[in-house]
Design a protein around this motif. Structure first.
Motif, mmCIF file in Angstrom:
data_model
loop_
_atom_site.group_PDB
_atom_site.id
_atom_site.type_symbol
_atom_site.label_atom_id
_atom_site.label_comp_id
_atom_site.label_asym_id
_atom_site.label_seq_id
_atom_site.Cartn_x
_atom_site.Cartn_y
_atom_site.Cartn_z
ATOM 1 N N LEU A 3 0.825 -1.208 0.000
ATOM 2 C CA LEU A 3 0.000 0.000 0.000
ATOM 3 C C LEU A 3 0.857 1.254 0.000
ATOM 4 O O LEU A 3 0.580 2.229 -0.715
ATOM 5 C CB LEU A 3 -0.931 -0.005 1.209
ATOM 6 C CG LEU A 3 -2.110 -0.966 1.164
ATOM 7 C CD1 LEU A 3 -2.837 -0.994 2.509
ATOM 8 C CD2 LEU A 3 -3.082 -0.587 0.057
ATOM 9 N N THR A 4 1.908 1.260 0.805
ATOM 10 C CA THR A 4 2.799 2.422 0.858
ATOM 11 C C THR A 4 3.444 2.680 -0.490
ATOM 12 O O THR A 4 3.531 3.831 -0.943
ATOM 13 C CB THR A 4 3.884 2.206 1.930
ATOM 14 O OG1 THR A 4 3.252 2.011 3.199
ATOM 15 C CG2 THR A 4 4.808 3.405 2.016
ATOM 16 N N ASN A 5 3.888 1.625 -1.167
ATOM 17 C CA ASN A 5 4.493 1.785 -2.494
ATOM 18 C C ASN A 5 3.489 2.286 -3.517
ATOM 19 O O ASN A 5 3.841 3.022 -4.443
ATOM 20 C CB ASN A 5 5.102 0.466 -2.951
ATOM 21 C CG ASN A 5 6.351 0.101 -2.170
ATOM 22 O OD1 ASN A 5 6.998 0.965 -1.580
ATOM 23 N ND2 ASN A 5 6.675 -1.188 -2.140
ATOM 24 N N ALA A 6 2.215 1.869 -3.363
ATOM 25 C CA ALA A 6 1.175 2.336 -4.281
ATOM 26 C C ALA A 6 0.851 3.803 -4.053
ATOM 27 O O ALA A 6 0.511 4.537 -4.990
ATOM 28 C CB ALA A 6 -0.082 1.485 -4.108
ATOM 29 N N ILE A 7 0.946 4.252 -2.794
ATOM 30 C CA ILE A 7 0.586 5.626 -2.446
ATOM 31 C C ILE A 7 1.732 6.598 -2.693
ATOM 32 O O ILE A 7 1.511 7.763 -3.026
ATOM 33 C CB ILE A 7 0.160 5.680 -0.953
ATOM 34 C CG1 ILE A 7 -1.112 4.860 -0.739
ATOM 35 C CG2 ILE A 7 -0.059 7.109 -0.492
ATOM 36 C CD1 ILE A 7 -1.425 4.607 0.728
ATOM 37 N N LEU A 8 2.959 6.142 -2.538
ATOM 38 C CA LEU A 8 4.126 7.021 -2.573
ATOM 39 C C LEU A 8 4.215 7.914 -3.817
ATOM 40 O O LEU A 8 4.562 9.101 -3.694
ATOM 41 C CB LEU A 8 5.401 6.177 -2.438
ATOM 42 C CG LEU A 8 6.686 6.925 -2.087
ATOM 43 C CD1 LEU A 8 6.519 7.693 -0.785
ATOM 44 C CD2 LEU A 8 7.859 5.951 -1.997
ATOM 45 N N PRO A 9 3.925 7.416 -5.036
ATOM 46 C CA PRO A 9 3.999 8.308 -6.198
ATOM 47 C C PRO A 9 3.079 9.529 -6.095
ATOM 48 O O PRO A 9 3.397 10.597 -6.634
ATOM 49 C CB PRO A 9 3.568 7.402 -7.366
ATOM 50 C CG PRO A 9 3.876 6.022 -6.908
ATOM 51 C CD PRO A 9 3.626 6.028 -5.430
ATOM 52 N N PHE A 10 1.939 9.396 -5.411
ATOM 53 C CA PHE A 10 1.016 10.525 -5.283
ATOM 54 C C PHE A 10 1.561 11.594 -4.345
ATOM 55 O O PHE A 10 1.088 12.740 -4.366
ATOM 56 C CB PHE A 10 -0.347 10.037 -4.784
ATOM 57 C CG PHE A 10 -0.915 8.902 -5.588
ATOM 58 C CD1 PHE A 10 -0.907 8.937 -6.979
ATOM 59 C CD2 PHE A 10 -1.442 7.781 -4.969
ATOM 60 C CE1 PHE A 10 -1.413 7.895 -7.724
ATOM 61 C CE2 PHE A 10 -1.958 6.727 -5.717
ATOM 62 C CZ PHE A 10 -1.940 6.784 -7.090
ATOM 63 N N LEU A 11 2.532 11.239 -3.515
ATOM 64 C CA LEU A 11 3.170 12.220 -2.648
ATOM 65 C C LEU A 11 4.391 12.837 -3.322
ATOM 66 O O LEU A 11 4.548 14.055 -3.350
ATOM 67 C CB LEU A 11 3.588 11.571 -1.326
ATOM 68 C CG LEU A 11 2.537 11.475 -0.227
ATOM 69 C CD1 LEU A 11 1.407 10.537 -0.627
ATOM 70 C CD2 LEU A 11 3.171 10.990 1.067
#
Length: 631
Positions: free
Chosen positions: A215-223
């Motif tokens: 989940l963190t890897n999926a979210i990281l690009p949006f940050l």
């Protein structure tokens, strides 16, 4: 009627209300799930079917809807024509179709759209019943995890939108919001974990390492690359909205504008904005970082820091200077507030999110019939604390210039942010400050928080006297006092009673003329009376509390709130060198429940290139969970 002549068909003819009550009791028992027990009664005979069918008995199904779902928010936000028996009956059917799709647990890019919207809007309306249907019956949490995974990988076939590397830009935004709205510090339900518990977490704390990492890897690009994704409802370079039809709606510095969706809702066609992606990503990332911190001991390197503030003072370290106390408090105790499903907490706290969706989808729209209150006066007053995500500058610049670099190659450092905010209102008897235009004439200067350059303000007992050198005028902004019976001074209240205002209006949906019930009449028939508050403009000021300033640095804050959508914009200025522009960051975000979530950007980078930026999450201090966790 004789005993021998009694039959259910006679009951339809002579006592239809009794039959309706029988049908209702069958339909609502059990509470969870569709009214399956009604089916045998419908199949008894044609006479009963004709009487009890949804086409002929909307009132019955509207009663079922009111029992199984929450209606308080719908009635508060919309006019009566949206809650007629026919509307609620249609919505009952469409909701259970969506819930059954979710319960089956097989996400699909095309088939999910209706279910994503239904689940998201139901949680915005939740007063207890909706959450039970979604979480306890449909197992929404499990489905959302799969929906996020399905949409987390690039799609080479979609190149028509700035988020084209996503397989479904609208779906990933809704899925990210649902992931946040179903995340919890504790268990969401008493249902025990199944064998594959790493794929079926009941809370953020219970997520298996593999799931949380994915989940963190999926979210990281949006940050890391937040400038590529929607974060505001209208370009941040414009303070004055709506725009003219022929005006250039450039996205400004906060990424592309959200997509616009057309859905069927309560038997009507509804146009609404897709909720911006970056805020949901920030909230999801923050709580997972905090859950990781709960279980990870502090680095041995903090032993070189002074143990307490008293020791730092004794060693004459100056400020800012971190102590072991400061690091421990941030690492273990500073926490983001979760979305709440508690039945005792009213959905009224989510009204602003709803009104932004239905009223802020088109920056050039002059008429916004479903517009309600987009920002509640006094919301920011108080102490806020949270975290900023700051990327490593060199790695960030490399990722900006080379899009092939993965987001995971950019380390994010977390810093604490704390501020005490005040609100100052320009009331209807004063003239608000003019937002200065940008040098190219396209909008207003957001890099100075839409405030005039070199303006000066003087604090008075009841407010701010602000001098604008560009106009040579003084303007009075009354300080909002939430701790007093009347939030303004006696003089201001007297003047306010004699004038009227145009902005920050309250919506009155009680007009009986609004009670039409045809699908052909769309939301533009819902113009309602507005009750003015007397506030024309809001300026916010603030500064870092003394205790946090000693640790993390002293800053002053000055900003403005855009009335069109309630966007909060404030400039953070280092107090030790207020004239040095290098330390000035602009923060932009929305209030979601009792949190401010958004993105910050440096103000020294040229406006036409990607600047140094990241995300932030702030929560009101009295709302933050400060209980020790594994400390």
């Amino acid at each position: 009627m004789s005993r021998s002549s009694f039959s259910l068909e006679n009951l339809v003819a002579h006592y239809p209300s009794i039959l309706d009550d029988i049908a209702l009791y069958l339909a609502v028992d059990p509470f969870l799930g569709p009214p399956a027990n009604l089916s045998p009664l419908l199949l008894t005979c044609r006479t009963l079917y004709n009487h009890l069918s949804i086409a002929n008995n909307c009132t019955l199904y509207a009663r079922i809807f009111r029992y199984k779902f929450d209606c308080e928010a719908i009635e508060r936000r919309l006019t009566p024509r949206w809650t007629s028996a026919r509307c609620l009956a249609r919505e009952l059917r469409s909701r259970f179709i969506a819930l059954q799709h979710i319960k089956h647990g097989n996400p699909s890019l095309r088939a999910d759209r209706e279910a994503l919207w239904k689940a998201y809007l139901m949680l915005l309306e939740n007063d207890g019943r909706n959450a039970r249907q979604l979480l306890d019956w449909a197992n929404l949490r499990d489905w959302v995890l799969a929906a996020v995974a399905l949409r987390s990988f690039p799609s080479p076939t979609n190149t028509c939108h700035p988020t084209s590397h996503l397989s479904d830009p609208m779906g990933v935004s809704l899925a990210m919001w649902l992931l946040w709205m179903t995340s919890s510090k504790g268990k969401l339900s008493p249902r025990p974990l199944c064998d594959s518990s790493d794929l079926r977490p009941e809370s953020v704390a219970a997520e298996a390492v593999r799931v949380r990492t994915a989940l963190t890897n999926a979210i990281l690009p949006f940050l890391v690359r937040g400038y590529q994704y929607p974060s505001v409802f209208a370009p941040d370079t414009y303070f004055y909205l709506p725009l003219c039809e022929e005006h250039d709606e450039s996205p400004g510095f906060s990424g592309p504008l959200p997509l616009v969706a057309h859905i069927h809702y309560l038997g009507h066609k509804l146009k609404l904005a897709v909720p911006p992606l970056t805020s949901a990503a920030l909230l999801n990332f923050a709580v997972r970082q905090e859950a990781w911190q709960d279980t990870v001991p502090l680095s041995p390197r903090i032993a070189s820091l002074p143990a307490t503030r008293e020791e730092a003072t004794t060693r004459d370290l100056g400020t800012p200077a971190l102590t072991q106390e400061d690091v421990r408090e941030f690492h273990f105790h500073t926490r983001t507030r979760f979305f709440q499903h508690d039945r005792a907490i009213s959905s009224e706290r989510l009204d602003r999110d709803w009104f932004r969706l239905v009223a802020c989808h088109t920056p050039s729209a002059v008429e916004r019939p479903l517009k309600g209150i987009l920002y509640s006066l006094g919301t920011l007053v108080g102490t806020w604390t949270g975290r900023i995500f700051v990327p490593d500058m060199l790695a960030y610049l490399n990722a900006v210039t080379d899009q092939r670099r993965p987001a995971a190659s950019v380390p994010l450092v977390q810093e604490r942010i704390s501020c005490c905010f005040e609100e100052h209102h320009c009331l209807s008897f004063s003239e608000p400050l003019i937002a200065p235009p940008r040098h190219d004439g396209l909008g207003e200067d957001v890099f100075n928080a839409w405030l005039p350059q070199d303006f000066k303000f003087t604090r008075r007992t009841d407010g701010l006297e602000i001098y604008d050198p560009s106009t040579g005028k003084n303007t009075w902004y009354e300080t909002y006092r939430s701790d007093r019976r009347s939030p303004y001074s006696t003089r201001a209240c007297e003047l306010l009673s004699k004038t009227s205002a145009q902005e920050w209006c309250h919506q009155d949906a009680s007009d009986p003329a609004m009670q039409q019930d045809t699908e052909e009449v769309d939301e533009y028939e819902d113009f309602v009376e507005e009750l003015p508050s007397g506030v024309q403009d809001i300026i916010i000021t603030g500064e870092t509390p003394a205790r946090q300033g000693e640790a993390w640095g002293y800053y002053s804050y000055i900003g403005r709130i855009r009335p069109w959508d309630g966007l909060v914009v404030f400039l953070r200025i280092p107090m030790n060198d207020p004239d040095r522009r290098a330390g000035r960051w602009i923060f932009k975000g929305y209030v979601h429940e009792r949190s401010i979530v958004g993105r910050w950007r440096d103000t020294t980078t040229d406006e036409h290139v990607v600047g140094f930026e990241g995300g932030f999450v702030l929560c009101q201090e009295d709302e933050v969970n400060t209980a020790p966790v594994f400390a």
